[in-house]
Design a protein around this motif. Structure first.
Motif, PDB file in Angstrom:
ATOM      1  N   SER A   1       0.818  -1.207   0.000  1.00 26.70           N
ATOM      2  CA  SER A   1       0.000   0.000   0.000  1.00 26.70           C
ATOM      3  C   SER A   1       0.854   1.260   0.000  1.00 26.70           C
ATOM      4  CB  SER A   1      -0.938  -0.002   1.208  1.00 26.70           C
ATOM      5  OG  SER A   1      -0.195  -0.130   2.414  1.00 26.70           O
ATOM      6  N   ARG A   2       1.980   1.245   0.716  1.00 21.76           N
ATOM      7  CA  ARG A   2       2.862   2.422   0.797  1.00 21.76           C
ATOM      8  C   ARG A   2       4.314   1.960   0.796  1.00 21.76           C
ATOM      9  NH1 ARG A   2      -0.315   6.715   3.137  1.00 21.76           N
ATOM     10  NH2 ARG A   2      -2.337   5.933   3.791  1.00 21.76           N
ATOM     11  N   TYR A   3       5.176   2.703   0.119  1.00 21.67           N
ATOM     12  CA  TYR A   3       6.559   2.238   0.023  1.00 21.67           C
ATOM     13  C   TYR A   3       7.340   2.459   1.306  1.00 21.67           C
ATOM     14  CZ  TYR A   3       7.895   7.120  -1.115  1.00 21.67           C
ATOM     15  OH  TYR A   3       8.083   8.481  -1.110  1.00 21.67           O
ATOM     16  N   THR A   4       6.718   3.091   2.303  1.00 25.30           N
ATOM     17  CA  THR A   4       7.368   3.228   3.613  1.00 25.30           C
ATOM     18  C   THR A   4       7.002   2.064   4.533  1.00 25.30           C
ATOM     19  OG1 THR A   4       5.520   4.647   4.296  1.00 25.30           O
ATOM     20  CG2 THR A   4       7.530   5.735   3.515  1.00 25.30           C
ATOM     21  N   ASP A   5       6.055   1.216   4.120  1.00 27.12           N
ATOM     22  CA  ASP A   5       5.674   0.071   4.948  1.00 27.12           C
ATOM     23  C   ASP A   5       6.708  -1.045   4.838  1.00 27.12           C
ATOM     24  OD1 ASP A   5       3.442   1.484   5.563  1.00 27.12           O
ATOM     25  OD2 ASP A   5       2.089   0.363   4.245  1.00 27.12           O
TER      26      ASP A   5
ATOM     27  N   ALA B   1      -3.838   4.874  -2.227  1.00 33.91           N
ATOM     28  CA  ALA B   1      -3.143   6.148  -2.012  1.00 33.91           C
ATOM     29  C   ALA B   1      -1.646   5.933  -1.974  1.00 33.91           C
ATOM     30  CB  ALA B   1      -3.611   6.791  -0.710  1.00 33.91           C
ATOM     31  N   THR B   2      -0.925   6.971  -2.315  1.00 31.45           N
ATOM     32  CA  THR B   2       0.531   6.958  -2.179  1.00 31.45           C
ATOM     33  C   THR B   2       0.921   7.930  -1.089  1.00 31.45           C
ATOM     34  OG1 THR B   2       0.848   8.716  -3.794  1.00 31.45           O
ATOM     35  CG2 THR B   2       0.808   6.484  -4.655  1.00 31.45           C
ATOM     36  N   VAL B   3       2.077   7.676  -0.521  1.00 27.90           N
ATOM     37  CA  VAL B   3       2.562   8.584   0.515  1.00 27.90           C
ATOM     38  C   VAL B   3       2.946   9.915  -0.109  1.00 27.90           C
ATOM     39  CG1 VAL B   3       3.398   6.759   2.017  1.00 27.90           C
ATOM     40  CG2 VAL B   3       4.904   7.683   0.258  1.00 27.90           C
ATOM     41  N   CYS B   4       3.010  10.934   0.717  1.00 28.89           N
ATOM     42  CA  CYS B   4       3.366  12.269   0.242  1.00 28.89           C
ATOM     43  C   CYS B   4       4.873  12.364   0.079  1.00 28.89           C
ATOM     44  CB  CYS B   4       2.861  13.307   1.247  1.00 28.89           C
ATOM     45  SG  CYS B   4       3.068  15.021   0.716  1.00 28.89           S
ATOM     46  N   GLY B   5       5.320  12.813  -1.071  1.00 29.95           N
ATOM     47  CA  GLY B   5       6.748  12.950  -1.321  1.00 29.95           C
ATOM     48  C   GLY B   5       6.993  13.964  -2.411  1.00 29.95           C
ATOM     49  N   TYR B   6       8.268  14.221  -2.715  1.00 31.85           N
ATOM     50  CA  TYR B   6       8.581  15.159  -3.788  1.00 31.85           C
ATOM     51  C   TYR B   6       9.660  14.581  -4.683  1.00 31.85           C
ATOM     52  CZ  TYR B   6      12.994  16.649  -1.565  1.00 31.85           C
ATOM     53  OH  TYR B   6      14.258  16.682  -1.039  1.00 31.85           O
ATOM     54  N   LEU B   7       9.782  15.148  -5.880  1.00 30.60           N
ATOM     55  CA  LEU B   7      10.800  14.755  -6.842  1.00 30.60           C
ATOM     56  C   LEU B   7      11.724  15.932  -7.110  1.00 30.60           C
ATOM     57  CD1 LEU B   7       8.534  12.866  -9.401  1.00 30.60           C
ATOM     58  CD2 LEU B   7      10.028  11.837  -7.681  1.00 30.60           C
ATOM     59  N   ALA B   8      12.965  15.627  -7.459  1.00 28.96           N
ATOM     60  CA  ALA B   8      13.933  16.670  -7.771  1.00 28.96           C
ATOM     61  C   ALA B   8      13.851  17.072  -9.238  1.00 28.96           C
ATOM     62  CB  ALA B   8      15.339  16.193  -7.427  1.00 28.96           C
ATOM     63  N   GLN B   9      12.691  16.890  -9.840  1.00 29.98           N
ATOM     64  CA  GLN B   9      12.459  17.231 -11.237  1.00 29.98           C
ATOM     65  C   GLN B   9      11.042  17.774 -11.402  1.00 29.98           C
ATOM     66  OE1 GLN B   9      13.358  13.169 -12.617  1.00 29.98           O
ATOM     67  NE2 GLN B   9      14.922  14.048 -13.943  1.00 29.98           N
ATOM     68  N   HIS B  10      10.829  18.515 -12.493  1.00 29.49           N
ATOM     69  CA  HIS B  10       9.470  18.898 -12.855  1.00 29.49           C
ATOM     70  C   HIS B  10       8.722  17.661 -13.327  1.00 29.49           C
ATOM     71  CE1 HIS B  10      10.534  23.101 -12.524  1.00 29.49           C
ATOM     72  NE2 HIS B  10      11.432  23.014 -13.481  1.00 29.49           N
ATOM     73  N   GLN B  11       7.403  17.704 -13.216  1.00 27.43           N
ATOM     74  CA  GLN B  11       6.602  16.539 -13.613  1.00 27.43           C
ATOM     75  C   GLN B  11       5.318  16.985 -14.305  1.00 27.43           C
ATOM     76  OE1 GLN B  11       5.491  13.963 -10.371  1.00 27.43           O
ATOM     77  NE2 GLN B  11       4.475  12.498 -11.673  1.00 27.43           N
ATOM     78  N   LEU B  12       5.002  16.289 -15.406  1.00 34.90           N
ATOM     79  CA  LEU B  12       3.687  16.385 -16.035  1.00 34.90           C
ATOM     80  C   LEU B  12       2.976  15.063 -15.767  1.00 34.90           C
ATOM     81  CD1 LEU B  12       4.353  18.110 -19.483  1.00 34.90           C
ATOM     82  CD2 LEU B  12       3.166  19.083 -17.504  1.00 34.90           C
ATOM     83  N   PHE B  13       1.838  15.145 -15.111  1.00 36.66           N
ATOM     84  CA  PHE B  13       1.076  13.973 -14.683  1.00 36.66           C
ATOM     85  C   PHE B  13      -0.199  13.906 -15.509  1.00 36.66           C
ATOM     86  CE2 PHE B  13      -1.712  11.469 -12.044  1.00 36.66           C
ATOM     87  CZ  PHE B  13      -0.885  10.601 -11.341  1.00 36.66           C
TER      88      PHE B  13
ATOM     89  N   LEU C   1      17.726   8.114   2.889  1.00 43.65           N
ATOM     90  CA  LEU C   1      17.084   7.423   1.775  1.00 43.65           C
ATOM     91  C   LEU C   1      15.638   7.859   1.577  1.00 43.65           C
ATOM     92  CD1 LEU C   1      18.425   3.770   2.239  1.00 43.65           C
ATOM     93  CD2 LEU C   1      19.115   5.442   0.521  1.00 43.65           C
ATOM     94  N   LEU C   2      15.023   8.403   2.621  1.00 44.18           N
ATOM     95  CA  LEU C   2      13.617   8.810   2.548  1.00 44.18           C
ATOM     96  C   LEU C   2      13.437  10.295   2.838  1.00 44.18           C
ATOM     97  CD1 LEU C   2      11.956   5.785   4.427  1.00 44.18           C
ATOM     98  CD2 LEU C   2      11.924   6.223   1.972  1.00 44.18           C
ATOM     99  N   HIS C   3      14.490  11.071   2.602  1.00 49.10           N
ATOM    100  CA  HIS C   3      14.407  12.495   2.941  1.00 49.10           C
ATOM    101  C   HIS C   3      13.361  13.235   2.121  1.00 49.10           C
ATOM    102  CE1 HIS C   3      16.947  12.558  -0.652  1.00 49.10           C
ATOM    103  NE2 HIS C   3      16.583  13.814  -0.799  1.00 49.10           N
ATOM    104  N   ASN C   4      12.958  12.662   0.966  1.00 51.16           N
ATOM    105  CA  ASN C   4      11.944  13.295   0.127  1.00 51.16           C
ATOM    106  C   ASN C   4      10.549  12.705   0.363  1.00 51.16           C
ATOM    107  OD1 ASN C   4      12.504  10.792  -0.991  1.00 51.16           O
ATOM    108  ND2 ASN C   4      12.155  11.491  -3.093  1.00 51.16           N
ATOM    109  N   THR C   5      10.373  12.044   1.510  1.00 50.88           N
ATOM    110  CA  THR C   5       9.104  11.401   1.843  1.00 50.88           C
ATOM    111  C   THR C   5       8.598  11.906   3.185  1.00 50.88           C
ATOM    112  OG1 THR C   5       9.806   9.401   0.664  1.00 50.88           O
ATOM    113  CG2 THR C   5       7.946   9.187   2.186  1.00 50.88           C
TER     114      THR C   5
END
Length: 395
Positions: free
Chosen positions: A262-266, A296-308, A335-339
Motif C-alpha cells: 500500500s505504501r513504500y514506507t511500509d 493512495a501513495t505517501v506524500c513525497g517530492y521529486l527533484a524534477q518537474h513533472q507532467l502527470f 534514503l527517505l528524505h523526500n518522503t
C-alpha cells in the motif's frame, strides 16, 4: 486427381503420402518463419565481427572481456545454440552479481553495459536457430531485463530488438487473442463526484496555453496548473482507448517493475519484475471494485518537474510547497528524505502538530487532464477508482 480416388488400399497409400507431404510442408513453413525471425534480428547487428566494437574500461576484468569477445565471435561462426547460451549466461551471472552489490547508485555503468551485452548475446542464442514460442517470450523478457537493469549499448539496440521480437510473438498469438477478445472495449467507470474542501485551494486550470504562456506563468514561477485539452489527440483517449484487456493485448509479454504494497514506507512493501500479463492476472483481475478504489501513495517530492497525465479513471491530488517542508515532516533517513512521515488524510496531530497549518492546493484529475507539478513540490495522490496515468519528468 488420383490423390482422392477412393479405391481401397490405393486410397490409404495416397492419404499417407498426402499426410507426409503436408507435415513436410508445415515443417518447411515453420523453418522459413523462424529463419525470417533470425533474418530480422541479424539486420540489427553489425555486418561482421570487426565492426562489433567492445570497449570497456579497466573496471571490467580481462576474463570477462574474453568471454564477451567469444560471444561476439560466435555470432559470426557456426556455433551451436547451447554453447552460445552458456557463454551469454556467464556474462549475465557475473554482471548480475555486480549490479546487486551495494546500492544502485554505486553500480558502475560499465557493469550495466556488460549486462546489456549479455542480454543481447542471449537473445541471439535463443533466436539463432528455430525458436519455439517460449524461446521468443524468453528473448523478450531478456531484452526487457537489459533495458531495465543495464545501460544503452549500440545505439539502444536492445530496444530495436524487442520491438522485432514483440511483433513475432504477436503473430503467433494474434488469432487466439482475436477469438478471446473480438472487440476490446474501454472500461466504463463513472467518475466519482469528489468535492474539494475549499474552492480557493483548487489548483487553477487553463485550456491549451501556448508554450510561452506556460513557461512565463507556471514553469518559471514554479506554480502548479491543470492543463486541459492538451492530450485529447492521444490514441489512448481515442482510437486505442486503454483498458486492462487492451494493455494486455499490446504489451502483455513485456516485463515491467511492479511495486507491491500500500505504501513504500511500509515494511511489507517490495518491488518485483514480472510481465504485464502476470501483474494483471495476479493483482488487477482479482481486485474487487472496493479494493480498486482509494489506493493512495505517501506524500513525497521529486527533484524534477513533472507532467502527470490522467488517461483512465480519476485521482485526487494534493500539493504542498517546498517552503512548507518543515510542516510536512520529512523522514530523517537520507534514503527517505523526500518522503513525508504524515498520513495526509488521517494525520497524527500529536506527533505532527504543525501539519494542519501547512497550506496546500488540490485537484481531482479526470481523463484528459494534465497536472504540472513543479520541482520539489510535495504531492499526495489517491486513486478514486481503477485508473491509469502517465508521467513525464525533466530537469
Amino acid at each position: 486427381m488420383l490423390l482422392f480416388k477412393p479405391v481401397g488400399q490405393c486410397w490409404s497409400w495416397r492419404r499417407d503420402a498426402f499426410k507426409d507431404h503436408s507435415c513436410a510442408f508445415t515443417r518447411c513453413v515453420i523453418a522459413h518463419l523462424m529463419a525470417a525471425t533470425w533474418s530480422k534480428i541479424s539486420t540489427l547487428l553489425p555486418a561482421d565481427e570487426d565492426h562489433f566494437f567492445l570497449h570497456f574500461d579497466d573496471k571490467v576484468e580481462a576474463s570477462v572481456l574474453d568471454v564477451l569477445r567469444r560471444c561476439r565471435r560466435q555470432l559470426y561462426t557456426e556455433t551451436g545454440s547451447a554453447a552460445r547460451l552458456l557463454d551469454a549466461q556467464i556474462i549475465l551471472d557475473v554482471s548480475w552479481e555486480k549490479l546487486n552489490t551495494g546500492t544502485w547508485r554505486d553500480v558502475d555503468k560499465e557493469w550495466r553495459r556488460v549486462y546489456s551485452y549479455g542480454c543481447l548475446f542471449k537473445v541471439c542464442a535463443l533466436c539463432g536457430e528455430e525458436p519455439a514460442e517460449e524461446d521468443l517470450l524468453q528473448a523478450v523478457r531478456t531484452c526487457d531485463m537489459g533495458l531495465l537493469m543495464g545501460a544503452a549499448i549500440m545505439d539502444d539496440r536492445l530496444q530495436a530488438l524487442v520491438q522485432v521480437l514483440q511483433k513475432e510473438v504477436g503473430k503467433n498469438t494474434k488469432n487466439e487473442k482475436e477469438r478471446e477478445h473480438p472487440e476490446v472495449k474501454r472500461i466504463k467507470l463513472a467518475c466519482p463526484n469528489v468535492p474539494l474542501s475549499r474552492k480557493d485551494l483548487e489548483i487553477p486550470r487553463v485550456k491549451c496555453p501556448s508554450l510561452e504562456s506556460f513557461k512565463n506563468n507556471y514553469l518559471l514561477p514554479l506554480k502548479a496548473v491543470v492543463l486541459e485539452g492538451t492530450i485529447e489527440h492521444w490514441p489512448a483517449l481515442n482510437e486505442h482507448p486503454w483498458s486492462v484487456d487492451y494493455l494486455r493485448s499490446v504489451a502483455g509479454c513485456r516485463t515491467v517493475p511492479v511495486e507491491l504494497g500500500s505504501r513504500y514506507t511500509d515494511e511489507e512493501w517490495s518491488q518485483r519484475l514480472m510481465t504485464l500479463s502476470e501483474f494483471i492476472d495476479r493483482y488487477v483481475s482479482k481486485m474487487s471494485d472496493t479494493s480498486q478504489e482509494d489506493a493512495a501513495t505517501v506524500c513525497g517530492y521529486l527533484a524534477q518537474h513533472q507532467l502527470f497525465e490522467q488517461v483512465v479513471g480519476s485521482k485526487y491530488i494534493r500539493l504542498y510547497s517546498p517552503e512548507d517542508s518543515d510542516k510536512v515532516y520529512p523522514h530523517p533517513s537520507p534514503l527517505l528524505h523526500n518522503t513525508s512521515q504524515v498520513d495526509v488524510e488521517n494525520p497524527d496531530t500529536e506527533r505532527f502538530p504543525a501539519f494542519p497549518e501547512a497550506p496546500y492546493q488540490e485537484c481531482v484529475l479526470r481523463p484528459g487532464d494534465v497536472l504540472f507539478i513543479p520541482v520539489q513540490h510535495w504531492h499526495y495522490v489517491r486513486s478514486l477508482e481503477q485508473s491509469f496515468s502517465v508521467s513525464f519528468w525533466w530537469s
